[in-house]
Scaffold this motif. Sequence first.
Motif, PDB file in Angstrom:
ATOM      1  N   GLN A 161       0.879  -1.112   0.026  1.00 27.38           N
ATOM      2  CA  GLN A 161       0.093   0.140   0.016  1.00 27.38           C
ATOM      3  C   GLN A 161       0.942   1.112   0.013  1.00 27.38           C
ATOM      4  O   GLN A 161       0.505   2.210  -0.496  1.00 27.38           O
ATOM      5  N   ILE A 162       1.939   1.107   0.759  1.00 28.06           N
ATOM      6  CA  ILE A 162       2.964   2.241   0.667  1.00 28.06           C
ATOM      7  C   ILE A 162       3.837   2.364  -0.808  1.00 28.06           C
ATOM      8  O   ILE A 162       3.707   3.663  -1.333  1.00 28.06           O
ATOM      9  N   ILE A 163       4.011   1.422  -1.203  1.00 26.11           N
ATOM     10  CA  ILE A 163       4.465   1.421  -2.663  1.00 26.11           C
ATOM     11  C   ILE A 163       3.319   1.975  -3.707  1.00 26.11           C
ATOM     12  O   ILE A 163       3.744   3.237  -4.516  1.00 26.11           O
ATOM     13  N   GLU A 164       2.372   1.835  -3.493  1.00 31.17           N
ATOM     14  CA  GLU A 164       1.270   2.525  -4.115  1.00 31.17           C
ATOM     15  C   GLU A 164       0.858   3.788  -4.038  1.00 31.17           C
ATOM     16  O   GLU A 164       0.956   4.594  -4.950  1.00 31.17           O
ATOM     17  N   ALA A 165       1.007   4.118  -2.956  1.00 25.54           N
ATOM     18  CA  ALA A 165       0.699   5.568  -2.329  1.00 25.54           C
ATOM     19  C   ALA A 165       1.845   6.275  -3.063  1.00 25.54           C
ATOM     20  O   ALA A 165       1.714   7.504  -3.285  1.00 25.54           O
ATOM     21  N   VAL A 170       4.518  10.412  -6.330  1.00 26.30           N
ATOM     22  CA  VAL A 170       5.504  10.878  -7.471  1.00 26.30           C
ATOM     23  C   VAL A 170       5.201  11.036  -8.649  1.00 26.30           C
ATOM     24  O   VAL A 170       5.419  12.144  -9.458  1.00 26.30           O
ATOM     25  N   VAL A 171       4.607   9.982  -9.371  1.00 23.60           N
ATOM     26  CA  VAL A 171       4.242  10.023 -10.765  1.00 23.60           C
ATOM     27  C   VAL A 171       2.857  10.691 -10.966  1.00 23.60           C
ATOM     28  O   VAL A 171       2.907  11.601 -12.017  1.00 23.60           O
ATOM     29  N   ALA A 193      -2.411  12.736 -13.494  1.00 28.89           N
ATOM     30  CA  ALA A 193      -2.511  12.408 -12.087  1.00 28.89           C
ATOM     31  C   ALA A 193      -2.864  11.018 -11.406  1.00 28.89           C
ATOM     32  O   ALA A 193      -2.456  10.317 -10.832  1.00 28.89           O
ATOM     33  N   ILE A 194      -3.989  10.550 -12.312  1.00 25.79           N
ATOM     34  CA  ILE A 194      -4.806   9.139 -12.221  1.00 25.79           C
ATOM     35  C   ILE A 194      -3.657   8.209 -12.691  1.00 25.79           C
ATOM     36  O   ILE A 194      -3.731   7.005 -12.417  1.00 25.79           O
ATOM     37  N   LEU A 195      -2.790   8.329 -13.589  1.00 30.40           N
ATOM     38  CA  LEU A 195      -1.697   7.521 -14.262  1.00 30.40           C
ATOM     39  C   LEU A 195      -1.031   7.122 -13.235  1.00 30.40           C
ATOM     40  O   LEU A 195      -0.490   5.734 -13.262  1.00 30.40           O
ATOM     41  N   GLY A 196      -0.453   7.694 -12.137  1.00 34.34           N
ATOM     42  CA  GLY A 196       0.017   7.322 -11.047  1.00 34.34           C
ATOM     43  C   GLY A 196      -0.500   6.078 -10.304  1.00 34.34           C
ATOM     44  O   GLY A 196       0.300   5.137  -9.826  1.00 34.34           O
ATOM     45  N   VAL A 197      -1.706   5.926 -10.272  1.00 28.23           N
ATOM     46  CA  VAL A 197      -2.342   4.708  -9.702  1.00 28.23           C
ATOM     47  C   VAL A 197      -2.061   3.642 -10.193  1.00 28.23           C
ATOM     48  O   VAL A 197      -1.580   2.555  -9.820  1.00 28.23           O
TER      49      VAL A 197
END
Length: 550
Positions: A161-165, A170-171, A193-197
Amino acid sequence: MSATPQKKNSFFGGAAILTAGIIIVKLIGALYKIPLGNILTDAGFADFNTAYNIYSLLIIISTGGLPVALSKIVSEANALNRGNQIKKVFSLSLATFSVLGTVSFCVMAFFPNQLADWMNDSHAAYSILALAPAVFFICPLSAMRGYFQGHALMTPTAVSQIIEALCKLVVGLALASAFKKNMEDEALAAAGAILGVSVGCLLAAVYVYFCYRGHVRSLPEFRDEPEDSKTILITLAKLAIPITLSSSIIAATNILDSRILLGQLQDGLGLTLDAARNLKGMYDKALTLYNLPASFMVPLTASVIPHVSAALKVKRRRQAAQISETTLRTTALLAIPAGVGLFALGEPIMRLLYPTTDVVQAGWMLSVLGLASIAVCFMLVSNSILQAHRMVTLPLVTTLAGCALKLVVGYFLIGNPDVGIKGGPISTVVCFGLIAVLDLIIIKRTLPRSLSLVRVFAKPVGASAAMGLTAWALNGILARVLGGLKPFQSVLEDGTVQLSGKGSALAVLGAIGVAAVVYFALILVTRAISKEDLALIPKGDKIARILRVE
């Protein structure tokens, strides 16, 4: 392996790990959502959330019930030391997840424009397309998380979950800023913005996969005979389908609510699409903060099902009852003050975090949503307790009743010129308030030994009320004292400048800090936390001695 307070993988041991992860994730999320809400206009923020609502529904359909069912079955098999059963259950679950993830990916990747048009927000198509890979990667990730949670190993879930966040931070922020600067298109900025997800889901899945490989290699050989595939799939379906339906109802309601909101603002009130997007974006910013308390219920909901299930499997009904009541009491201690805080300081908080929006209107919505957040927390935890006791159909019925009421109330209120956008938070309170009350009544009537409403509610409500009054009064006092030194300027999108010392950053932060101290002191003085509760927490006896809890 049974769940006992002394074991390393105790109920609250796993919850503590997930809680730490959730706190880190939410801190990172704040660094993501708050600046994102100021990078994007209210309209762009609406596009972002419109796409995310669609993604959330597909995620729940694909993974909503299976991780919970997998966690429950793995926990029960683990309690009986049936390692081969666990392996087969996981293999079948992973295959099912993969199929569902592929179907969901195709829906978002091939039909983004159609989905956006149906949502009454054609600008959201780019964001829907950018989220398509995420729904594919989240499926195997959820299967592996369910596997580890069934073993009461919460670290892989927390770290992933931390990796996702971090990837979102950043991205997502980098792409949102770059797209807005170079392309000057709010819809593309929201998609960036949502591509980072999507990137975060990919990297998190890779990490958990390597954790899984390492865990499997460390296991001894087992001699148990697993059940046949048909029996396992039927068991999974019986547990997962009602949970998925219950969760899907809420996600589907959010989609329909968003569609109704935009539709009623345009058709009912005669607003343009851009004006409707601006209002929805303002509402979505309030929803971002309203969702925070519920996020901290994730450790409890993830831990209560496998541990109550394991206790019941080995006939430890008293332990299951103790875990259930302690979970509800912990929910009250966390959720009620959080919701009261949002209610008391709705406008100052919005002014602090989103000064470029209409903070007066958004602050009112956040205050109302603060009350709704309390009900949401109890709904989530109550549903998990009922599911752990194999009462998976009742949460489905209560959720359906509440969500149906929300859509009806929202439709008529939002289309009313005297109410408008304020109908959104009002309908949310009505919806989740009804669900929480019904769930607690069911638990009280069916599990009388596991719940005392007085023990659960009385002391947290009293301490939270005092805390809320302290926060409200102190913010007003500090605002008058510090307002001349550090006033807030809120610049709206039409160029209007709002100036007020009432929302001074120092006043808000000072009020929150003092109110938190008041609440903590009252909890200790009233003995809202018992020694038995702390005994379930790692080092609980030591904490009890330090706090002098008896």
